[in-house]
Design an enzyme around this catalytic site. Structure first.
Site, PDB file in Angstrom:
ATOM      1  N   THR A  22       0.806  -1.226   0.000  1.00 58.22           N
ATOM      2  CA  THR A  22       0.000   0.000   0.000  1.00 58.22           C
ATOM      3  C   THR A  22       0.844   1.285   0.000  1.00 58.22           C
ATOM      4  OG1 THR A  22      -1.660   1.260   1.194  1.00 58.22           O
ATOM      5  CG2 THR A  22      -0.179  -0.086   2.527  1.00 58.22           C
ATOM      6  N   THR A  69      -9.553  -1.591   2.531  1.00 58.13           N
ATOM      7  CA  THR A  69      -9.284  -1.924   1.132  1.00 58.13           C
ATOM      8  C   THR A  69      -9.743  -3.345   0.831  1.00 58.13           C
ATOM      9  OG1 THR A  69      -7.630  -1.819  -0.624  1.00 58.13           O
ATOM     10  CG2 THR A  69      -6.850  -2.632   1.510  1.00 58.13           C
ATOM     11  N   LYS A  73     -14.404  -3.962   1.591  1.00 55.64           N
ATOM     12  CA  LYS A  73     -15.133  -2.688   1.488  1.00 55.64           C
ATOM     13  C   LYS A  73     -16.649  -2.835   1.684  1.00 55.64           C
ATOM     14  CE  LYS A  73     -11.800  -0.223  -1.393  1.00 55.64           C
ATOM     15  NZ  LYS A  73     -11.558   0.546  -2.603  1.00 55.64           N
ATOM     16  N   GLY A 133     -15.911  -3.202 -16.225  1.00 58.87           N
ATOM     17  CA  GLY A 133     -15.922  -3.761 -14.873  1.00 58.87           C
ATOM     18  C   GLY A 133     -17.180  -3.422 -14.113  1.00 58.87           C
ATOM     19  N   GLY A 136     -16.341  -3.647  -6.999  1.00 56.45           N
ATOM     20  CA  GLY A 136     -16.523  -2.609  -5.989  1.00 56.45           C
ATOM     21  C   GLY A 136     -16.174  -1.215  -6.483  1.00 56.45           C
ATOM     22  N   ASN A 157     -19.059  -5.937 -18.659  1.00 54.79           N
ATOM     23  CA  ASN A 157     -18.427  -6.802 -17.661  1.00 54.79           C
ATOM     24  C   ASN A 157     -18.419  -8.254 -18.114  1.00 54.79           C
ATOM     25  OD1 ASN A 157     -17.077  -6.882 -15.101  1.00 54.79           O
ATOM     26  ND2 ASN A 157     -18.843  -7.989 -14.275  1.00 54.79           N
TER      27      ASN A 157
HETATM   28  P1  NAP Z   1     -13.198  -6.276  -7.674  1.00 54.95           P
HETATM   29  O1  NAP Z   1     -14.377  -5.864  -6.867  1.00 54.95           O
HETATM   30  O2  NAP Z   1     -12.496  -7.545  -7.382  1.00 54.95           O
HETATM   31  O3  NAP Z   1     -13.705  -6.303  -9.222  1.00 54.95           O
HETATM   32  C1  NAP Z   1     -12.869  -6.798 -10.240  1.00 54.95           C
HETATM   33  C2  NAP Z   1     -13.468  -6.518 -11.608  1.00 54.95           C
HETATM   34  O4  NAP Z   1     -12.526  -6.952 -12.583  1.00 54.95           O
HETATM   35  C3  NAP Z   1     -14.777  -7.261 -11.894  1.00 54.95           C
HETATM   36  O5  NAP Z   1     -15.575  -6.491 -12.769  1.00 54.95           O
HETATM   37  C4  NAP Z   1     -14.249  -8.527 -12.601  1.00 54.95           C
HETATM   38  O6  NAP Z   1     -15.199  -9.116 -13.481  1.00 54.95           O
HETATM   39  C5  NAP Z   1     -13.130  -7.945 -13.424  1.00 54.95           C
HETATM   40  N1  NAP Z   1     -12.141  -8.954 -13.780  1.00 54.95           N
HETATM   41  C6  NAP Z   1     -11.238  -9.551 -12.959  1.00 54.95           C
HETATM   42  N2  NAP Z   1     -10.492 -10.443 -13.657  1.00 54.95           N
HETATM   43  C7  NAP Z   1     -10.932 -10.393 -14.935  1.00 54.95           C
HETATM   44  C8  NAP Z   1     -10.565 -11.076 -16.128  1.00 54.95           C
HETATM   45  N3  NAP Z   1      -9.544 -11.964 -16.146  1.00 54.95           N
HETATM   46  N4  NAP Z   1     -11.211 -10.755 -17.271  1.00 54.95           N
HETATM   47  C9  NAP Z   1     -12.214  -9.848 -17.276  1.00 54.95           C
HETATM   48  N5  NAP Z   1     -12.618  -9.175 -16.181  1.00 54.95           N
HETATM   49  C10 NAP Z   1     -11.986  -9.452 -15.021  1.00 54.95           C
HETATM   50  O7  NAP Z   1     -12.050  -5.164  -7.642  1.00 54.95           O
HETATM   51  P2  NAP Z   1     -12.221  -3.579  -7.390  1.00 54.95           P
HETATM   52  O8  NAP Z   1     -12.103  -3.287  -5.947  1.00 54.95           O
HETATM   53  O9  NAP Z   1     -13.432  -3.130  -8.127  1.00 54.95           O
HETATM   54  O10 NAP Z   1     -10.899  -3.006  -8.091  1.00 54.95           O
HETATM   55  C11 NAP Z   1     -10.741  -2.994  -9.503  1.00 54.95           C
HETATM   56  C12 NAP Z   1      -9.454  -2.262  -9.865  1.00 54.95           C
HETATM   57  O11 NAP Z   1      -9.541  -0.891  -9.500  1.00 54.95           O
HETATM   58  C13 NAP Z   1      -8.235  -2.837  -9.143  1.00 54.95           C
HETATM   59  O12 NAP Z   1      -7.197  -2.963 -10.068  1.00 54.95           O
HETATM   60  C14 NAP Z   1      -7.888  -1.776  -8.123  1.00 54.95           C
HETATM   61  O13 NAP Z   1      -6.509  -1.727  -7.883  1.00 54.95           O
HETATM   62  C15 NAP Z   1      -8.370  -0.507  -8.799  1.00 54.95           C
HETATM   63  N6  NAP Z   1      -8.719   0.549  -7.817  1.00 54.95           N
HETATM   64  C16 NAP Z   1      -8.012   1.705  -7.841  1.00 54.95           C
HETATM   65  C17 NAP Z   1      -8.305   2.715  -6.930  1.00 54.95           C
HETATM   66  C18 NAP Z   1      -7.515   3.997  -6.957  1.00 54.95           C
HETATM   67  O14 NAP Z   1      -7.559   4.739  -5.975  1.00 54.95           O
HETATM   68  N7  NAP Z   1      -6.835   4.302  -8.031  1.00 54.95           N
HETATM   69  C19 NAP Z   1      -9.345   2.551  -5.993  1.00 54.95           C
HETATM   70  C20 NAP Z   1     -10.067   1.350  -6.009  1.00 54.95           C
HETATM   71  C21 NAP Z   1      -9.733   0.353  -6.929  1.00 54.95           C
HETATM   72  P3  NAP Z   1     -16.275 -10.200 -12.936  1.00 54.95           P
HETATM   73  O15 NAP Z   1     -17.376  -9.386 -12.317  1.00 54.95           O
HETATM   74  O16 NAP Z   1     -16.697 -10.917 -14.155  1.00 54.95           O
HETATM   75  O17 NAP Z   1     -15.555 -11.055 -11.942  1.00 54.95           O
END
Ligand code: NAP
Length: 289
Positions: A22, A69, A73, A133, A136, A157
């Site tokens: 982090t 995180t 969440k 996507g 979360g 998605n």
């Molecule tokens: P999450 O809840 O685990 O959601 C993951 C998403 O990615 C889902 O839509 C999932 O699809 C998709 N996915 C995962 N593997 C895949 C694959 N092989 N092919 C196609 N789709 C795939 O994660 P999250 O918390 O939303 O975070 C998502 C990203 O945002 C992460 O990389 C995180 O680091 C980033 N993020 C950045 C910030 C920032 O401050 N910059 C803040 C929050 C998050 P399914 O629904 O089909 O499983």
């Protein structure tokens, strides 16, 4: 200003799993130093079945605040005394603020993304938006786009049912049919036009830096601006493809910066200046380039 840990030091931290990589301690400890606050911020790895206990323990230790995180969440909501209305609508909490008798939960990811977009001059109002996507983070993005007046938001998605759930919830909350759920492979059916595309999946995150949700280069002709929530690597494959086809591309580091700044403001009841925000951003950026 030099700050020593003493009997009056207040503690904030991060719960999640994993938390080893982090950048949040850098954000908050730099802010504490810049603002002369006697505060430390530490990461706490928490096992899957211990989230409620961790929040209870933090309350007993009178920690001023916590960030939350992946993957807690949504789960953490059950351990709160109170939840902010926006966080409740999004269904995800990333910041806990100590109140009497427990914690109040907020979501600063959404406002953090908004501040990041404003600082880059990216407009949401009236735009046609593609959101990759439905996890979360994407949920908060969908809500932001709907609230800020996007014309249409197409959520693509891998699992269509998740996009459908987000669309139903957000459309109901904002009272208009702004979110359209689609399966990723149906991207060729998108209406003609130029889009703002927000990459909200975890695909392309280091170490899998050569991965991208849609590899077909024709798709990138539709994008005038691409915003990837990922910031590691500094330039994702998605961003490279957007730029190759003439669009502007941004990573998620400013979103991370501003979600942290908003949390810090909530914990300390202060307003962080843009000048101090830029000092923190420079330190974060140095980790990548
Ligand atoms: P999450 O809840 O685990 O959601 C993951 C998403 O990615 C889902 O839509 C999932 O699809 C998709 N996915 C995962 N593997 C895949 C694959 N092989 N092919 C196609 N789709 C795939 O994660 P999250 O918390 O939303 O975070 C998502 C990203 O945002 C992460 O990389 C995180 O680091 C980033 N993020 C950045 C910030 C920032 O401050 N910059 C803040 C929050 C998050 P399914 O629904 O089909 O499983």
């Amino acid at each position: 200003m030099k700050m020593e840990i003493n009997g009056k030091t207040r503690t904030c931290g991060l719960i999640g799993n994993p938390v080893e990589h982090t950048l949040s301690p850098m954000i908050h400890n730099t802010l504490a130093k810049l603002l002369g606050h006697n505060l430390v911020y530490v990461p706490f790895p928490v096992d899957a079945d211990k989230v409620a206990q961790a929040v209870e323990g933090a309350d007993a230790l009178q920690l001023l605040g916590l960030n939350v995180t992946v993957p807690y969440k949504s789960e953490v909501i059950g351990s709160l005394r109170e939840i902010d209305e926006l966080a409740c609508s999004i269904g995800a909490v990333n910041t806990l603020v100590k109140t009497e008798g427990g914690y109040k939960g907020y979501n600063t990811d959404m406002e953090g993304l908004y501040r990041a977009m404003v600082s880059e001059g990216i407009r949401i109002g009236g735009e046609q938006i593609l959101l990759l996507g439905a996890g979360g983070a994407a949920r908060a993005v969908a809500y932001l786009c709907a609230v800020k007046g996007a014309d249409k938001v197409y959520i693509l998605n891998r699992t269509l049912s998740k996009a459908q759930t987000v669309a139903e919830e957000v459309n109901r909350t904002v009272g208009r049919e702004v979110i359209v759920p689609m399966a990723t492979e149906d991207y060729t059916k998108l209406p003609d036009g130029k889009y703002l595309a927000i990459q909200g999946t975890s695909v392309g995150l280091a170490p899998n830096t050569e991965e991208v949700v849609i590899a077909d280069e024709a798709f990138y002709e539709k994008i005038h601006t691409g915003f990837d929530l990922i910031y590691n690597p500094w330039e994702t494959k998605f961003m490279k493809l957007v730029m190759k086809h003439g669009g502007n591309a941004y990573n998620g580091l400013k979103m991370l910066l501003y979600q942290g700044i908003i949390a810090y403001e909530l914990w300390n009841d202060v307003s962080v200046s843009e000048e101090d925000a830029q000092v923190v951003y420079k330190r974060l950026r140095e980790q990548f380039i």
